[in-house]
Design a protein around this motif. Structure first.
Motif, PDB file in Angstrom:
ATOM      1  N   GLU A  63       0.839  -1.196   0.000  1.00  0.00           N
ATOM      2  CA  GLU A  63       0.000   0.000   0.000  1.00  0.00           C
ATOM      3  C   GLU A  63       0.872   1.245   0.000  1.00  0.00           C
ATOM      4  O   GLU A  63       1.984   1.243   0.521  1.00  0.00           O
ATOM      5  CB  GLU A  63      -0.924   0.009   1.222  1.00  0.00           C
ATOM      6  CG  GLU A  63      -2.017  -1.037   1.197  1.00  0.00           C
ATOM      7  CD  GLU A  63      -2.907  -0.964   2.413  1.00  0.00           C
ATOM      8  OE1 GLU A  63      -3.918  -1.669   2.451  1.00  0.00           O
ATOM      9  OE2 GLU A  63      -2.584  -0.182   3.341  1.00  0.00           O
ATOM     10  N   SER A  64       0.329   2.304  -0.574  1.00  0.00           N
ATOM     11  CA  SER A  64       1.045   3.585  -0.570  1.00  0.00           C
ATOM     12  C   SER A  64       0.802   4.286   0.761  1.00  0.00           C
ATOM     13  O   SER A  64       0.033   5.246   0.865  1.00  0.00           O
ATOM     14  CB  SER A  64       0.573   4.459  -1.731  1.00  0.00           C
ATOM     15  OG  SER A  64      -0.838   4.613  -1.700  1.00  0.00           O
ATOM     16  N   ASN A  86      -3.513   1.659  -4.053  1.00  0.00           N
ATOM     17  CA  ASN A  86      -4.217   2.710  -3.320  1.00  0.00           C
ATOM     18  C   ASN A  86      -4.950   2.078  -2.141  1.00  0.00           C
ATOM     19  O   ASN A  86      -5.699   1.109  -2.302  1.00  0.00           O
ATOM     20  CB  ASN A  86      -5.203   3.418  -4.244  1.00  0.00           C
ATOM     21  CG  ASN A  86      -5.801   4.662  -3.608  1.00  0.00           C
ATOM     22  OD1 ASN A  86      -6.117   4.679  -2.426  1.00  0.00           O
ATOM     23  ND2 ASN A  86      -5.960   5.707  -4.404  1.00  0.00           N
ATOM     24  N   HIS A  89      -8.641   1.438  -2.429  1.00  0.00           N
ATOM     25  CA  HIS A  89      -9.094   0.422  -3.379  1.00  0.00           C
ATOM     26  C   HIS A  89      -8.944  -0.995  -2.842  1.00  0.00           C
ATOM     27  O   HIS A  89      -9.550  -1.924  -3.383  1.00  0.00           O
ATOM     28  CB  HIS A  89      -8.314   0.561  -4.691  1.00  0.00           C
ATOM     29  CG  HIS A  89      -8.529   1.875  -5.364  1.00  0.00           C
ATOM     30  ND1 HIS A  89      -7.730   2.340  -6.394  1.00  0.00           N
ATOM     31  CD2 HIS A  89      -9.455   2.850  -5.139  1.00  0.00           C
ATOM     32  CE1 HIS A  89      -8.161   3.528  -6.781  1.00  0.00           C
ATOM     33  NE2 HIS A  89      -9.198   3.857  -6.036  1.00  0.00           N
ATOM     34  N   ASN A 118      -0.757   1.703  -9.114  1.00  0.00           N
ATOM     35  CA  ASN A 118      -0.490   3.132  -9.231  1.00  0.00           C
ATOM     36  C   ASN A 118       0.844   3.337  -9.944  1.00  0.00           C
ATOM     37  O   ASN A 118       1.822   2.651  -9.642  1.00  0.00           O
ATOM     38  CB  ASN A 118      -0.435   3.797  -7.853  1.00  0.00           C
ATOM     39  CG  ASN A 118      -1.806   3.897  -7.218  1.00  0.00           C
ATOM     40  OD1 ASN A 118      -2.821   3.817  -7.896  1.00  0.00           O
ATOM     41  ND2 ASN A 118      -1.845   4.051  -5.907  1.00  0.00           N
TER      42      ASN A 118
END
Length: 292
Positions: A63-64, A86, A89, A118
Motif C-alpha cells: 500500500e502507498s 491505493n 481500493h 499506481n
C-alpha cells in the motif's frame, strides 16, 4: 476467485517493520502460505528481498502508506514486479484486523489480479519532482519575507511601495541596501541608485523614503533581507540542478517551448504530466504529437 499469479507477496508496511505474506502453488489449487516479519532498515529489507527471491516470488504488492513504502520500493525495484496499491481500493472488510491479515489480504487480491497498479515514475523524474516541489516551497518562503519587509517599511513611515511598482527591482534593492546600511541618502546619490526606466520622479522617491526609521527597524529589515538573499541563492542552485536533470528531455522541453504563454514553471508541470501518461500511451500504441 480465479487465480492468475502462481507466486506473489503482499506487504503490510509500517515505519519500523514490514509483514510479508507469500502465496504460492498451482493456480487451480489452494495456495500455500508463508509469513515473515522484517525490519525496515536496509539490512532488514535486503533480507526481505533474499527471502522473496528464495521463494521465487514474481509479483509484490504494498500500500502507498505515507512515505514508508519508498524505502521498500528502493530495495525491491528491479528484482520484482512491484505493485503500489491505493489504500482505498484494497480496503478489507470490517472486522478484527492484524498486520498478518492485511498482508494476506493484499496477497490474495494480487494473486487474483484485482489490484490496479499506481504509476510510479522513473527515478530521475522522482528526483525532478522533489526539486521542483522544494523550489515552489522556497518561492513561497521568499514571498513571505518580502511581505515582512513591506510591513517593516510601513511601520517605519517609509512609503517606498507607493512610488515603486516593485521595491525588489534594481532601483528598490539599491535603496533598501542603503537604508539597511544606515546611509544618508541625498538627491545626487539617489539619482545614481534609481534606474533610468523608473517612472517615479526623484522628488517623489525622496519624499517616500523620508521616514522615521529606528535601529529596531534596520535590524528587522536585515534579518528578512539576509534570509531572502539566502533563499534566492538556494532557488538559483535548485534551478541549475533542475536544468541538469532535464538534459535527457531536451526535445520535449523544446516542444513545450513552442507553446505560446508557457514559461519554465509551466514546462516542468507539463513535462511531469507527459511522463505520467506516456506508459499508458505506449500500451495503446500512441505516441505524443511531435515525438513520432
Amino acid at each position: 476467485m480465479e487465480a492468475m499469479i502462481e507466486r506473489c507477496a503482499g506487504l503490510d508496511v509500517h515505519q519500523e517493520t514490514v509483514v510479508a505474506c507469500v502465496l504460492f502453488g498451482p493456480l487451480d489449487k489452494k495456495p500455500k502460505t508463508s509469513i515473515e516479519t522484517f525490519s525496515t532498515t536496509t539490512t532488514g529489507l535486503l533480507a526481505l528481498s533474499d527471502w522473496l527471491a528464495t521463494l521465487q516470488v514474481s509479483d509484490v504488492v504494498m500500500e502507498s502508506t505515507g512515505v514508508y513504502w519508498k524505502p521498500i520500493w528502493n530495495i525491491l525495484e528491479g528484482s520484482f514486479h512491484l505493485v503500489l496499491a491505493n489504500a482505498r481500493h484494497v480496503k478489507n472488510v470490517p472486522g478484527r484486523k492484524t498486520d498478518v491479515k492485511d498482508a494476506e489480504w493484499l496477497a490474495k487480491l494480487l494473486r487474483c489480479g484485482l489490484i490496479e497498479n499506481n504509476f510510479v515514475p522513473p527515478e530521475d523524474i522522482r528526483d525532478l519532482r522533489d526539486l521542483t516541489r522544494y523550489r515552489k516551497k522556497l518561492i513561497h518562503h521568499r514571498t513571505s519575507e518580502q511581505n515582512r519587509i513591506h510591513k517593516i517599511l510601513q511601520d517605519a513611515n517609509i512609503k517606498l511601495t507607493s512610488v515603486l511598482s516593485d521595491i525588489f527591482g534594481v532601483s528598490g534593492r539599491r535603496i533598501l541596501e542603503a537604508i539597511l546600511n544606515g546611509e544618508k541618502i541625498e538627491t545626487d546619490g539617489l539619482r545614481k541608485m534609481v534606474d533610468w526606466r523608473t517612472k517615479a520622479s526623484i522628488t517623489d522617491i525622496a519624499n517616500a523614503i523620508n521616514g522615521r526609521i529606528r535601529r529596531h527597524h534596520r535590524d528587522m529589515l536585515r534579518y528578512h533581507w539576509e534570509h531572502m538573499g539566502y533563499l534566492e541563492e538556494t532557488i538559483e542552485e535548485l534551478e541549475k540542478q533542475i536544468d541538469q536533470l532535464l538534459s535527457p528531455y531536451r526535445k520535449e522541453v523544446e516542444l513545450l517551448d513552442g507553446i505560446p504563454g508557457v514559461n519554465k514553471v509551466r514546462q516542468l508541470l507539463l513535462l511531469r504530466r507527459w511522463v505520467l501518461i506516456c506508459p499508458y500511451l505506449s500500451q495503446l500504441n500512441i505516441l505524443p504529437l511531435g515525438l513520432v
